[in-house]
Design an enzyme around this catalytic site. Structure first.
Site, short mmCIF file in Angstrom:
data_model
loop_
_atom_site.label_atom_id
_atom_site.label_comp_id
_atom_site.label_asym_id
_atom_site.label_seq_id
_atom_site.Cartn_x
_atom_site.Cartn_y
_atom_site.Cartn_z
N ASP A 32 0.84 -1.22 0.00
CA ASP A 32 0.00 0.00 0.00
C ASP A 32 0.86 1.25 0.00
O ASP A 32 1.33 1.70 1.04
CB ASP A 32 -0.90 0.00 1.25
N ASP A 170 -10.59 -4.73 -1.94
CA ASP A 170 -9.60 -4.24 -0.99
C ASP A 170 -10.25 -3.36 0.09
O ASP A 170 -10.72 -2.27 -0.20
CB ASP A 170 -8.55 -3.42 -1.75
#
Ligand code: DX5
Ligand code: ZN
Length: 210
Positions: A32, A170
Site C-alpha cells: 500500500d 480491498d
C-alpha cells in the site's frame, strides 16, 4: 480465491511482520503505497522498509498523484501487478501501456463512490480491477457494501465482452465479510490477518470462501 496481505497495520517491527508473512500461504504481499497527496497518509518510507524483507510475489497498490514517478520507482521490483487509481489518472491509456511495457500486469483501482462507467474505455486493456471497499488511506476500516454493485457490474461486463481482467477487492475483508465477495478472483486483507497469527487468519479466510 487468491489472498494478498497488506502489512499497513503492522504495529511492531516491520522485520518481524515480514518474517511471519514470508512463512505464510499468502499469494501476494499487497504493498500500500500512499504519497501524502492522493491520500493524507504517507507510507513510502514504510513500504521501502517492507520491501527490504519481502519474499512474496508483489501486488502494488499506488495511492499516489504522480503515477508515472512511482511506476518508475517500483518497476525494478518486478511486481506481478501494479495498480493505479482512476481518480488520480490523467493519461490513463499512456499509463496502462507504460506498466505493460515492463511486463507487469496493470490494474485500475476505484473508490467506493466513484462512478464505475469511468472504467469502461479501459476494461479491454487491463489485467486487474481493484474494487475499493473502503475509502483509501488507512487500514482497519469497515467494509462498504457499495463495492458489491461495482463487482456485479464488472462480472457482467467481463462475461458480455470476453474481457480478461481479474477482480480484486480491498478493504475491511475479514471472516464475516469475505463470503460477500466470494465471486471475485482475489481479496486484500490487512488488519484481520495482522492482528492474529497470520497463517491461522489466512486459513480462516480460505475456509469462508471455499
Ligand atoms: C487502504 C488500503 C487497503 C488496507 C486494507 O487504503 O488500500 O489495502 O490496507 O486493510 P484492511 O484489511 O485492514 O482494511
Ligand atoms: Zn490497498
Amino acid at each position: 480465491m487468491k489472498i494478498a496481505t497488506s502489512v499497513l497495520s503492522c504495529s511492531t517491527k516491520i522485520e518481524d511482520c515480514m518474517t511471519e508473512l514470508n512463512q505464510t500461504s499468502s499469494n501476494y504481499l499487497h504493498l500500500d503505497v500512499m504519497d501524502g497527496n492522493f491520500v493524507s497518509n504517507d507510507t513510502v518510507d514504510m513500504m521501502d522498509e517492507v520491501l527490504k524483507y519481502n519474499q512474496l510475489p508483489l501486488d502494488i497498490h499506488l495511492m499516489v498523484e504522480d503515477v508515472d514517478a512511482y511506476i518508475t520507482k517500483y518497476q525494478s521490483f518486478h511486481p506481478t501487478y501494479m495498480t493505479f487509481h482512476i481518480e488520480a489518472s490523467k493519461e490513463t491509456e499512456k499509463v496502462i501501456k507504460r506498466v505493460k511495457s515492463f511486463g507487469i500486469k496493470v490494474g485500475i483501482a476505484l473508490n467506493p463512490e466513484t462512478e464505475i462507467s469511468l472504467l469502461e474505455p479501459f476494461l479491454k486493456d487491463i489485467d486487474l480491477v481493484l474494487v475499493m471497499s473502503v475509502t483509501p488511506g488507512k487500514g482497519g476500516q469497515s467494509f462498504r457494501p457499495e463495492a458489491l454493485e461495482h463487482i456485479r457490474y464488472l462480472i457482467q461486463k467481463r462475461e458480455e465482452n470476453g474481457y480478461q481482467y481479474e477482480i480484486e477487492v480491498d478493504g475491511g475483508i475479514k471472516e464475516d465479510t469475505i463470503s460477500l465477495v466470494s465471486n471475485v478472483d482475489m481479496v486484500v486483507s490487512g488488519s484481520y490477518i495482522i492482528n492474529g497469527i497470520y497463517e491461522e487468519q489466512i486459513q480462516k479466510l480460505r475456509e469462508k470462501c471455499k
